[in-house]
Design a protein around this motif. Structure first.
Motif, mmCIF file in Angstrom:
data_model
loop_
_atom_site.group_PDB
_atom_site.id
_atom_site.type_symbol
_atom_site.label_atom_id
_atom_site.label_comp_id
_atom_site.label_asym_id
_atom_site.label_seq_id
_atom_site.Cartn_x
_atom_site.Cartn_y
_atom_site.Cartn_z
ATOM 1 N N SER A 120 0.837 -1.204 0.000
ATOM 2 C CA SER A 120 0.000 0.000 0.000
ATOM 3 C C SER A 120 0.868 1.248 0.000
ATOM 4 O O SER A 120 2.026 1.224 0.432
ATOM 5 C CB SER A 120 -0.928 0.008 1.219
ATOM 6 N N THR A 121 0.290 2.359 -0.480
ATOM 7 C CA THR A 121 1.043 3.617 -0.514
ATOM 8 C C THR A 121 1.443 4.053 0.889
ATOM 9 O O THR A 121 2.511 4.633 1.087
ATOM 10 C CB THR A 121 0.204 4.722 -1.187
ATOM 11 N N ARG A 122 0.587 3.762 1.873
ATOM 12 C CA ARG A 122 0.920 4.105 3.258
ATOM 13 C C ARG A 122 2.166 3.338 3.722
ATOM 14 O O ARG A 122 3.055 3.900 4.359
ATOM 15 C CB ARG A 122 -0.262 3.794 4.175
ATOM 16 N N LYS A 123 2.221 2.039 3.387
ATOM 17 C CA LYS A 123 3.376 1.235 3.790
ATOM 18 C C LYS A 123 4.633 1.648 3.033
ATOM 19 O O LYS A 123 5.734 1.585 3.574
ATOM 20 C CB LYS A 123 3.080 -0.244 3.567
ATOM 21 N N THR B 44 5.425 4.669 2.072
ATOM 22 C CA THR B 44 5.971 5.856 2.733
ATOM 23 C C THR B 44 6.709 5.471 4.016
ATOM 24 O O THR B 44 7.740 6.064 4.344
ATOM 25 C CB THR B 44 4.841 6.856 3.062
ATOM 26 N N HIS B 45 6.168 4.480 4.725
ATOM 27 C CA HIS B 45 6.815 4.029 5.963
ATOM 28 C C HIS B 45 8.152 3.358 5.648
ATOM 29 O O HIS B 45 9.151 3.592 6.352
ATOM 30 C CB HIS B 45 5.900 3.060 6.702
ATOM 31 N N LYS C 286 1.827 10.140 0.664
ATOM 32 C CA LYS C 286 1.069 9.107 -0.051
ATOM 33 C C LYS C 286 0.678 9.592 -1.436
ATOM 34 O O LYS C 286 0.689 8.817 -2.392
ATOM 35 C CB LYS C 286 -0.178 8.724 0.749
#
Length: 388
Positions: A116-119, A121-122, A134
């Motif tokens: 996912s885009t959230r992951k 970025t992390h 994101k």
């Protein structure tokens, strides 16, 4: 080749290496190299070195400006040289880009592989110590558009595909401030050399006769010839579209789906014997044995009303489900069902579950196409053809 020259204080360099961590040393070295490289590029653009008088000079130096550049080792602050007319642009930067291409491609690769885009970025923050939004990661996926479009529109007239598998799956897309379901049509095939290939895809509003015709016409416009057999489920609009668009082509109803449809009509109790006889039909080696076993089953249970619905389904779809028996025995397991396409759909679903709702139709086409292209290159292209 551009020659770079550096003036270094050896004692100062030694102290920096001993007293600093290696990451800081590497970052400083890369900044030094990139700054010097951009300086040389400006000299070449101006056709004159610093303080040099030249009749071939194109422009004049105009100092520097600072610009951040994100790489896998973190964010660097570079001194970018500029000229008075503002037309000089160093090759270190793609126009308006603030990340190096290897870094960009790695993020896009993570997205295609189901992160996912959230992951993403992390992960970038953990690896580089820098934050990316994101929305920035999402915008990077647009770089896939020309790649996916070229692949989805590639010519199909250089290869004959005797066996084609088609199916549609549904995904959620935002459209006019609403969440709607869109049908994603996918076609795969077997070549005459018995290698699998993904032919293409199309995203449409619904799964119906007109949409299937449109999908087949799109494949034909790219050079697809009528196959010997099209394997699919029993969608009525799909059946009609196959008959219209592929003259002389037989339709193979998916063997797995068909048996499931028959079993669903059987009572859960006291049906072990008839289930065994149905399996026996489709395990027969010759088409004559299959038909004989079916007649035997029908004669035995024709008077039993609790099996009436199952026998009706079996009778109506039987001939369409045994078309694969007209082909060589060794290839029959590969063309009697859409299992290979179902496996591909699972890969699409795995990525789709991360997205949940696509922001628009183009994003759905882009990502599904990227997943299919990646699967073609990493799985189908490396898989050996089976012999018949």
């Amino acid at each position: 080749m551009t020659q770079l020259q550096f003036n270094l204080d050896i004692d100062l360099l030694k102290e920096a290496v001993i007293n600093s961590n290696m990451e800081a040393v590497v970052r400083s070295a890369i900044v030094l190299v990139l700054n010097e490289y951009m300086e040389k590029e400006r000299d070449q653009y101006l056709q004159a070195a610093a303080y040099e008088r030249s009749t071939e000079r194109l422009d004049y130096r105009n100092g520097y400006y600072e610009r951040e550049f994100t790489m896998s080792i973190g964010k660097l602050k570079l001194k970018v040289p500029r000229t008075r007319n503002g037309e000089f642009s160093p090759s270190v930067f793609e126009k308006y880009a603030r990340c190096d291409q290897a870094f960009v491609l790695s993020m896009v690769e993570m997205v295609v592989n189901g992160v996912s885009t959230r992951k993403v970025t992390h992960i970038v923050e953990q690896l580089c110590g820098e934050n990316v939004s994101k929305s920035f990661v999402s915008s990077l996926t647009q770089k896939l558009d020309p790649i996916v479009n070229d692949w989805a529109k590639r010519p199909l007239n250089d290869t004959y595909y005797p066996f084609i598998f088609v199916d549609a799956l549904y995904t959620k897309v935002r459209e006019h401030h609403r969440v709607v379901s869109k049908a994603v049509y996918i076609a795969t095939a077997l070549t005459e050399e018995n290698k699998r290939e993904i032919l293409g895809l199309q995203v449409d509003h619904v799964e119906n006769y007109d949409s299937w015709c449109s999908f087949f016409q799109q494949l034909k416009s790219r050079g697809l010839q009528s196959p010997k057999l099209v394997i699919s489920d029993a969608h009525q609009g799909l059946q009609k579209a196959i008959q219209r668009e592929f003259i002389g082509t037989s339709w193979q109803r998916c063997n797995v789906h068909f048996k499931r449809n028959v079993f669903e009509k059987l009572p859960k109790k006291d049906s072990v014997e008839i289930r065994t006889m149905i399996k026996r039909i489709f395990e027969a080696v010759t088409i004559e044995d299959m038909r004989n076993f079916k007649e035997e089953l029908t004669s035995q249970y024709a008077e039993n009303t609790k099996y009436e619905k199952a026998l009706k389904v079996l009778d109506e779809g039987f001939e369409d489900t045994i078309q694969y028996m007209q082909h060589p025995q060794n290839i029959r397991p590969h063309i009697r069902s859409t299992n290979c396409l179902e496996r591909l759909n699972q890969e699409v679903r795995r990525r789709e579950r991360v997205i949940r709702i696509f922001p628009n139709t183009q994003s759905a086409f882009r990502l599904v196409g990227a997943v299919l292209l990646h699967y073609q290159q990493t799985v189908y292209a490396k898989r050996k053809a089976f012999s018949i």
